[in-house]
Design an enzyme around this catalytic site. Structure first.
Site, PDB file in Angstrom:
ATOM      1  N   ASP A 179      58.092  35.994  34.120  1.00 20.26           N
ATOM      2  CA  ASP A 179      57.982  37.328  34.245  1.00 20.26           C
ATOM      3  C   ASP A 179      57.256  37.750  32.953  1.00 20.26           C
ATOM      4  OD1 ASP A 179      58.331  40.095  34.017  1.00 20.26           O
ATOM      5  OD2 ASP A 179      59.797  40.166  35.271  1.00 20.26           O
ATOM      6  N   THR A 217      41.380  42.851  46.990  1.00 17.19           N
ATOM      7  CA  THR A 217      42.157  41.743  47.311  1.00 17.19           C
ATOM      8  C   THR A 217      43.209  42.210  48.385  1.00 17.19           C
ATOM      9  OG1 THR A 217      43.962  43.166  46.054  1.00 17.19           O
ATOM     10  CG2 THR A 217      42.458  41.789  44.541  1.00 17.19           C
ATOM     11  N   ASP A 251      53.256  33.442  36.911  1.00 13.99           N
ATOM     12  CA  ASP A 251      53.420  34.538  37.832  1.00 13.99           C
ATOM     13  C   ASP A 251      54.960  34.365  38.398  1.00 13.99           C
ATOM     14  OD1 ASP A 251      53.141  36.328  40.450  1.00 13.99           O
ATOM     15  OD2 ASP A 251      51.244  35.719  39.919  1.00 13.99           O
ATOM     16  N   TYR A 308      49.120  53.407  33.849  1.00  9.92           N
ATOM     17  CA  TYR A 308      48.124  52.172  34.041  1.00  9.92           C
ATOM     18  C   TYR A 308      46.892  52.559  33.385  1.00  9.92           C
ATOM     19  CZ  TYR A 308      45.191  49.110  36.815  1.00  9.92           C
ATOM     20  OH  TYR A 308      44.245  48.183  37.383  1.00  9.92           O
TER      21      TYR A 308
HETATM   22  N1  LIG Z   1      42.005  45.045  42.565  1.00  9.71           N
HETATM   23  C1  LIG Z   1      41.327  45.803  41.762  1.00  9.71           C
HETATM   24  O1  LIG Z   1      40.678  46.654  42.543  1.00  9.71           O
HETATM   25  C2  LIG Z   1      41.440  46.131  40.327  1.00  9.71           C
HETATM   26  C3  LIG Z   1      40.652  46.878  39.737  1.00  9.71           C
HETATM   27  C4  LIG Z   1      40.673  47.050  38.270  1.00  9.71           C
HETATM   28  C5  LIG Z   1      41.427  46.118  37.435  1.00  9.71           C
HETATM   29  N2  LIG Z   1      42.114  45.164  38.486  1.00  9.71           N
HETATM   30  C6  LIG Z   1      43.006  44.260  37.327  1.00  9.71           C
HETATM   31  O2  LIG Z   1      42.700  42.822  37.583  1.00  9.71           O
HETATM   32  C7  LIG Z   1      43.979  42.279  37.554  1.00  9.71           C
HETATM   33  C8  LIG Z   1      44.389  41.714  38.732  1.00  9.71           C
HETATM   34  O3  LIG Z   1      44.540  42.616  39.773  1.00  9.71           O
HETATM   35  P1  LIG Z   1      44.771  42.266  41.195  1.00  9.71           P
HETATM   36  O4  LIG Z   1      44.174  43.384  42.261  1.00  9.71           O
HETATM   37  O5  LIG Z   1      44.407  40.951  41.390  1.00  9.71           O
HETATM   38  O6  LIG Z   1      46.433  42.482  41.200  1.00  9.71           O
HETATM   39  P2  LIG Z   1      47.562  41.846  42.353  1.00  9.71           P
HETATM   40  O7  LIG Z   1      48.662  42.740  42.359  1.00  9.71           O
HETATM   41  O8  LIG Z   1      46.727  41.510  43.647  1.00  9.71           O
HETATM   42  O9  LIG Z   1      47.831  40.552  41.574  1.00  9.71           O
HETATM   43  C9  LIG Z   1      48.672  40.535  40.447  1.00  9.71           C
HETATM   44  C10 LIG Z   1      49.280  39.247  40.155  1.00  9.71           C
HETATM   45  O10 LIG Z   1      50.100  39.612  39.131  1.00  9.71           O
HETATM   46  C11 LIG Z   1      51.507  38.882  39.185  1.00  9.71           C
HETATM   47  N3  LIG Z   1      52.307  39.813  38.381  1.00  9.71           N
HETATM   48  C12 LIG Z   1      52.827  41.224  38.565  1.00  9.71           C
HETATM   49  N4  LIG Z   1      53.632  41.464  37.714  1.00  9.71           N
HETATM   50  C13 LIG Z   1      53.956  40.317  36.941  1.00  9.71           C
HETATM   51  C14 LIG Z   1      54.916  39.981  36.186  1.00  9.71           C
HETATM   52  N5  LIG Z   1      55.725  40.951  35.823  1.00  9.71           N
HETATM   53  N6  LIG Z   1      55.201  38.821  35.644  1.00  9.71           N
HETATM   54  C15 LIG Z   1      54.270  37.793  36.040  1.00  9.71           C
HETATM   55  N7  LIG Z   1      53.237  38.099  37.179  1.00  9.71           N
HETATM   56  C16 LIG Z   1      53.230  39.208  37.509  1.00  9.71           C
HETATM   57  C17 LIG Z   1      51.638  39.370  40.886  1.00  9.71           C
HETATM   58  O11 LIG Z   1      52.735  38.786  41.390  1.00  9.71           O
HETATM   59  C18 LIG Z   1      50.262  39.061  41.213  1.00  9.71           C
HETATM   60  O12 LIG Z   1      50.041  37.608  41.623  1.00  9.71           O
HETATM   61  C19 LIG Z   1      45.055  43.376  36.982  1.00  9.71           C
HETATM   62  O13 LIG Z   1      45.014  43.360  35.651  1.00  9.71           O
HETATM   63  C20 LIG Z   1      44.580  44.562  37.450  1.00  9.71           C
HETATM   64  O14 LIG Z   1      44.749  45.882  36.680  1.00  9.71           O
HETATM   65  C21 LIG Z   1      42.249  45.269  39.640  1.00  9.71           C
END
Ligand SMILES: NC(=O)c1ccc[n+]([C@@H]2O[C@H](COP(=O)([O-])OP(=O)(O)OC[C@H]3O[C@@H](n4cnc5c(N)ncnc54)[C@H](O)[C@@H]3O)[C@@H](O)[C@H]2O)c1
Length: 258
Positions: A71, A198, A44, A163
């Site tokens: 990253d 989240t 992360d 996205y």
């Molecule tokens: N939360 C939702 O409602 C939802 C819905 C559909 C899909 N998703 C998918 O689930 C997955 C997780 O989503 P989330 O809601 O927990 O997101 P979030 O933003 O809460 O967490 C994402 C994590 O990824 C890390 N991250 C972001 N960019 C990064 C990079 N360049 N390098 C390394 N780490 C990086 C962030 O620091 C964070 O810890 C994602 O693929 C998202 O698209 C989430």
């Protein structure tokens, strides 16, 4: 949550790699795989959150996860870190391609550089991480790769063009890799979450109006939590799903109808 997790004996001592594991849904994956006795490595950019999560998991008496700052948009760096994690923990047996970012943007504002950057954060790393771990999985004759998609690729939302395009691509990626790796016992599946509460979603997007829309759209009314997604991902990682591959699995409370 109101009930305990199922225990999957096949996950004990399994090496699991999770991207974007420091917060949100990914942090729940890190905690729940560790609670199964798995050896978890995660990457992360959020260093404080990552280190706090490692400490919290270890405090609960579960195997201490290995956190590396990385990253995932920098594919050379990410490939290097995947190698380092495998050197430390052993060959990766479960890969959860979780990192992503759903920033909003009107169509007219999207420049090619922004498009490329959003594709790197949402799509490219999923392919290259799978490519990096596949040789060892194939040699071992088993492995599970789980790609995080989104129901947004199936519903009409505004201001999420890049996205949603990336998330639709992840479903094609899943089908292609499942066919390629399947003969060697490696499974590839895609998980499509609905709206998961989240901390970031709650802070940025949870208004009374949006919540009312969510309740009406879902067949079951409850808010979905990261744990709801983790339960599905544990099962897809475990041998219990050994004959399931190439599919997308929806955890959205009955919002999307495919
Ligand atoms: N939360 C939702 O409602 C939802 C819905 C559909 C899909 N998703 C998918 O689930 C997955 C997780 O989503 P989330 O809601 O927990 O997101 P979030 O933003 O809460 O967490 C994402 C994590 O990824 C890390 N991250 C972001 N960019 C990064 C990079 N360049 N390098 C390394 N780490 C990086 C962030 O620091 C964070 O810890 C994602 O693929 C998202 O698209 C989430």
């Amino acid at each position: 949550m109101t009930s305990e997790y199922a225990t999957y004996p096949s996950l004990r001592d399994t090496v699991v790699l999770i991207s974007g594991g420091a917060s949100g849904i990914g942090a729940e994956f890190v905690a729940q795989f560790a609670a199964q006795g798995a050896r978890v490595g995660f990457v992360d950019v959020a260093v404080d959150a990552g280190e706090k999560l490692v400490a919290a998991v270890a405090e609960r008496g579960h195997p201490r996860p290995l956190f590396r700052e990385c990253d995932i948009r920098d594919l050379d760096a990410y490939r290097r870190v995947i190698g380092e994690i495998a050197d430390e923990l052993g060959d990766v047996q479960v890969l959860v391609n979780n990192a992503g970012s759903d920033t909003r943007h009107p169509v007219g504002d999207i420049e090619p550089s922004y498009w490329d950057e959003r594709m790197r954060v949402n799509l490219d790393h999923q392919f290259f991480a799978a490519q990096a771990v596949a040789p060892a999985m194939r040699a071992a004759g088993r492995g599970s790769i789980i790609n995080m998609g989104s129901i947004s690729a199936h519903v009409d939302l505004l201001d999420l063009t890049v996205y949603m395009t990336a998330k639709a691509g992840i479903e094609g990626l899943t089908r292609s890799l499942s066919r390629e790796f399947g003969p060697d016992g490696v499974r590839v599946n895609c998980v499509l979450p609905g709206w998961i509460m989240t901390p970031r979603q709650v802070e940025n997007w949870l208004t009374p109006e949006a919540d009312a829309h969510r309740t009406a759209a879902q067949a079951v009314p409850q808010r979905l939590e990261p744990a709801d997604v983790a339960r599905l991902v544990l099962w897809l990682a475990a041998d219990d799903s050994r004959s399931c591959t190439g599919q997308h699995w929806v955890v959205d409370g009955g919002w999307m109808h495919s």
